[in-house]
Design an enzyme around this catalytic site. Structure first.
Site, mmCIF file in Angstrom:
data_model
loop_
_atom_site.group_PDB
_atom_site.id
_atom_site.type_symbol
_atom_site.label_atom_id
_atom_site.label_comp_id
_atom_site.label_asym_id
_atom_site.label_seq_id
_atom_site.Cartn_x
_atom_site.Cartn_y
_atom_site.Cartn_z
ATOM 1 N N HIS A 136 4.703 0.401 15.165
ATOM 2 C CA HIS A 136 4.243 0.896 13.860
ATOM 3 C C HIS A 136 5.182 2.015 13.410
ATOM 4 C CE1 HIS A 136 1.767 2.813 10.812
ATOM 5 N NE2 HIS A 136 1.082 1.686 10.746
ATOM 6 N N GLU B 7 5.654 -3.731 6.891
ATOM 7 C CA GLU B 7 5.044 -2.542 6.299
ATOM 8 C C GLU B 7 6.143 -1.618 5.782
ATOM 9 O OE1 GLU B 7 0.808 -1.565 7.821
ATOM 10 O OE2 GLU B 7 2.245 -0.619 9.154
HETATM 11 P P1 13P Z 1 -2.682 2.302 4.633
HETATM 12 O O1 13P Z 1 -3.396 0.989 4.402
HETATM 13 O O2 13P Z 1 -3.617 3.455 4.795
HETATM 14 O O3 13P Z 1 -1.609 2.538 3.614
HETATM 15 O O4 13P Z 1 -1.938 2.174 6.052
HETATM 16 C C1 13P Z 1 -1.187 1.055 6.283
HETATM 17 C C2 13P Z 1 -0.891 0.999 7.734
HETATM 18 O O5 13P Z 1 -0.115 1.808 8.224
HETATM 19 C C3 13P Z 1 -1.564 -0.012 8.546
HETATM 20 O O6 13P Z 1 -1.006 -0.084 9.806
#
Ligand code: 13P
Length: 247
Positions: free
Chosen positions: A96, A165
């Site tokens: 992550h 992400e």
């Molecule tokens: P948010 O949905 O709070 O933007 O976070 C995304 C995330 O990091 C999920 O792993």
């Protein structure tokens, strides 16, 4: 066909009673939702408790950890291994952006963790994403994913999940557009197997999930803040089930 996937990453939030209530609300609220796989990822300390609540990964509601060490055991104070996690959970988030940025996790470390998860029979959810949006973003993310999967063979690629992400959208007030995300995901698709789910994460909510689910390239979502609100998370799961069934 790839099964739609909704993953809730609770990050370092909840106390024990919040975790019990949230897991119970989600379990009961998604009981009748079919055709999707839902995964909740509480802090490691609540995994055992939550696994009892959701009946140890039976059916379409599963459990995931947020991190593992790449070794199985030893003198690593504070760490948890894949072989420990597998007794209670089925998934683990790896690489992550918050771990890459705050805990100096390199692609090399991520690759070792992915291998450890697969060896232990866990499904790794491998996260990649660019820090800043630029013309070079796609190239940067493709490189990141390739390096994060060094040593992983073709068969194993079918057993992983990739989460795109963009770092600039994580915890922000605006997500990436579904069109932009789909464009990046198309490039990542070439690296993995046709069976590998590739999901999007970054400011996903029950209000904007519709637009992401209209894109066939996006197999699901990785949700942060909105996964801490039981009713909103359930709503989000319902929308994914509804949209992915139609399209
Ligand atoms: P948010 O949905 O709070 O933007 O976070 C995304 C995330 O990091 C999920 O792993």
């Amino acid at each position: 066909m790839r099964r739609p996937l909704i993953i809730g990453n609770w990050k370092m939030n909840t106390n024990i009673s919040d975790a019990v209530v949230l897991a119970t609300v989600i379990r009961d609220g998604v009981e009748d939702i079919s055709n999707v796989e839902i995964v909740i990822c509480p802090p490691a300390i609540w995994l055992t408790e939550v696994s009892e609540i959701i009946h140890k990964n039976i059916g379409h509601l599963g459990l995931g950890a947020q991190n593992i060490h790449y070794l199985t055991d030893g003198s690593y104070t504070g760490e948890v291994s894949a072989t420990m996690v597998r007794d209670v959970a089925k998934y683990v988030i790896i690489g992550h952006s918050e771990r890459r940025n705050s805990f100096a996790e390199t692609n090399g470390i991520v690759a070792r963790k992915v291998a450890a998860a697969l060896d232990a029979g866990l499904v790794p959810i491998v996260c990649v994403g660019e820090k800043k949006k630029s013309e070079k973003s796609a190239v940067e993310i493709v490189k990141q994913l390739k390096e994060s999967l060094v040593g992983i063979n073709k068969n194993e690629l079918e057993q992983i999940v990739v989460a795109y992400e963009p770092v600039w959208a994580v915890g922000a007030d605006e997500p990436a557009t579904p069109e932009y995300s789909a464009q990046i995901i198309n490039q990542l698709r070439a690296i993995v197997s046709p069976q590998t789910p590739i999901i999007y994460g970054g400011d996903v909510s029950s209000g904007n999930i519709y637009s992401f689910m209209q894109r066939p390239e996006i197999d699901g979502v990785l949700v942060g803040r909105e996964s801490l609100n039981g009713q909103n998370f359930i709503k989000l799961c319902r929308i994914v089930a509804e949209y992915k069934k139609i399209i």
